[in-house]
Write a protein that holds these residues in place. Structure first.
Motif, PDB file in Angstrom:
ATOM      1  N   PRO A  29       0.839  -1.205   0.000  1.00  0.00           N
ATOM      2  CA  PRO A  29       0.000   0.000   0.000  1.00  0.00           C
ATOM      3  C   PRO A  29       0.874   1.255   0.000  1.00  0.00           C
ATOM      4  O   PRO A  29       2.007   1.225   0.488  1.00  0.00           O
ATOM      5  CB  PRO A  29      -0.798  -0.120   1.296  1.00  0.00           C
ATOM      6  CG  PRO A  29       0.019  -0.997   2.166  1.00  0.00           C
ATOM      7  CD  PRO A  29       0.751  -1.937   1.241  1.00  0.00           C
ATOM      8  N   PRO A  30       0.372   2.354  -0.550  1.00  0.00           N
ATOM      9  CA  PRO A  30       1.184   3.574  -0.580  1.00  0.00           C
ATOM     10  C   PRO A  30       1.388   4.117   0.826  1.00  0.00           C
ATOM     11  O   PRO A  30       0.532   3.991   1.697  1.00  0.00           O
ATOM     12  CB  PRO A  30       0.358   4.536  -1.437  1.00  0.00           C
ATOM     13  CG  PRO A  30      -1.023   4.019  -1.377  1.00  0.00           C
ATOM     14  CD  PRO A  30      -0.915   2.533  -1.183  1.00  0.00           C
ATOM     15  N   LYS A  31       2.544   4.712   1.035  1.00  0.00           N
ATOM     16  CA  LYS A  31       2.864   5.280   2.337  1.00  0.00           C
ATOM     17  C   LYS A  31       2.291   6.683   2.429  1.00  0.00           C
ATOM     18  O   LYS A  31       2.424   7.474   1.503  1.00  0.00           O
ATOM     19  CB  LYS A  31       4.376   5.330   2.528  1.00  0.00           C
ATOM     20  CG  LYS A  31       5.025   3.978   2.585  1.00  0.00           C
ATOM     21  CD  LYS A  31       6.502   4.116   2.794  1.00  0.00           C
ATOM     22  CE  LYS A  31       7.169   2.758   2.810  1.00  0.00           C
ATOM     23  NZ  LYS A  31       8.610   2.869   2.968  1.00  0.00           N
ATOM     24  N   SER A  32       1.659   6.968   3.539  1.00  0.00           N
ATOM     25  CA  SER A  32       1.144   8.321   3.728  1.00  0.00           C
ATOM     26  C   SER A  32       2.280   9.183   4.268  1.00  0.00           C
ATOM     27  O   SER A  32       3.101   8.726   5.062  1.00  0.00           O
ATOM     28  CB  SER A  32      -0.024   8.306   4.700  1.00  0.00           C
ATOM     29  OG  SER A  32       0.387   7.817   5.956  1.00  0.00           O
ATOM     30  N   PRO A  33       2.347  10.438   3.841  1.00  0.00           N
ATOM     31  CA  PRO A  33       3.440  11.293   4.304  1.00  0.00           C
ATOM     32  C   PRO A  33       3.295  11.607   5.785  1.00  0.00           C
ATOM     33  O   PRO A  33       2.189  11.787   6.292  1.00  0.00           O
ATOM     34  CB  PRO A  33       3.295  12.543   3.438  1.00  0.00           C
ATOM     35  CG  PRO A  33       1.883  12.554   2.996  1.00  0.00           C
ATOM     36  CD  PRO A  33       1.454  11.119   2.921  1.00  0.00           C
ATOM     37  N   GLU A  34       4.396  11.637   6.485  1.00  0.00           N
ATOM     38  CA  GLU A  34       4.404  11.956   7.901  1.00  0.00           C
ATOM     39  C   GLU A  34       4.245  13.459   8.083  1.00  0.00           C
ATOM     40  O   GLU A  34       4.894  14.239   7.393  1.00  0.00           O
ATOM     41  CB  GLU A  34       5.732  11.516   8.534  1.00  0.00           C
ATOM     42  CG  GLU A  34       5.881  10.018   8.659  1.00  0.00           C
ATOM     43  CD  GLU A  34       4.982   9.440   9.736  1.00  0.00           C
ATOM     44  OE1 GLU A  34       4.767  10.115  10.757  1.00  0.00           O
ATOM     45  OE2 GLU A  34       4.494   8.332   9.529  1.00  0.00           O
ATOM     46  N   PRO A  35       3.386  13.888   8.994  1.00  0.00           N
ATOM     47  CA  PRO A  35       3.254  15.321   9.248  1.00  0.00           C
ATOM     48  C   PRO A  35       4.447  15.816  10.061  1.00  0.00           C
ATOM     49  O   PRO A  35       4.542  15.578  11.256  1.00  0.00           O
ATOM     50  CB  PRO A  35       1.947  15.423  10.041  1.00  0.00           C
ATOM     51  CG  PRO A  35       1.765  14.089  10.641  1.00  0.00           C
ATOM     52  CD  PRO A  35       2.439  13.103   9.755  1.00  0.00           C
TER      53      PRO A  35
END
Length: 124
Positions: free
Chosen positions: A54-60
């Protein structure tokens, strides 16, 4: 009986060397091609595994490189950093001291909490 002498002379002169060289070269080429096929299969397997992740969500992350969870609602960072307190004649830091980070919180657009992508279907 003369043909036995011809084979013996042919053998003594090294006439069968080309047979062994040809066989050795063929086996070496076969081995190299087989190794190349194994490497290609491994690369294909790794590419398929990477494609199914699955695609990685960007870290805030704030501009100070700390996570947004380390900031309060006013934007104050609660993480400690090492700040230089003493320098030598070449302006290299000699001593460091732990201080609270004095950054301003990230003010850009809010990162997505999840990324949604439809599954691709194979129509064949």
């Amino acid at each position: 009986m003369n043909w036995i002498w011809l084979i013996f002379v042919f053998f003594m002169v090294g006439g069968f060397g080309w047979i062994t060289d040809t066989g050795r070269t063929a086996l070496q080429t076969r081995h190299e091609r087989r190794i190349e096929r194994f490497k290609l299969a491994e690369e294909e397997r790794l590419a398929l595994e990477e494609a199914h992740k699955p695609p990685k969500s960007p870290e805030p992350v704030c501009g100070c490189s700390h996570h947004l969870a380390k900031h309060d609602r006013k934007g104050k960072c609660h993480e400690d950093v090492e700040a230089a307190t003493e320098w030598d004649e070449n302006k290299k830091p000699l001593r460091y001291e732990r201080r609270q980070c004095n950054c301003q919180q990230y003010v850009g657009p809010q990162p997505l909490s999840q990324i949604y992508a439809d599954e691709l279907t194979d129509l064949t």
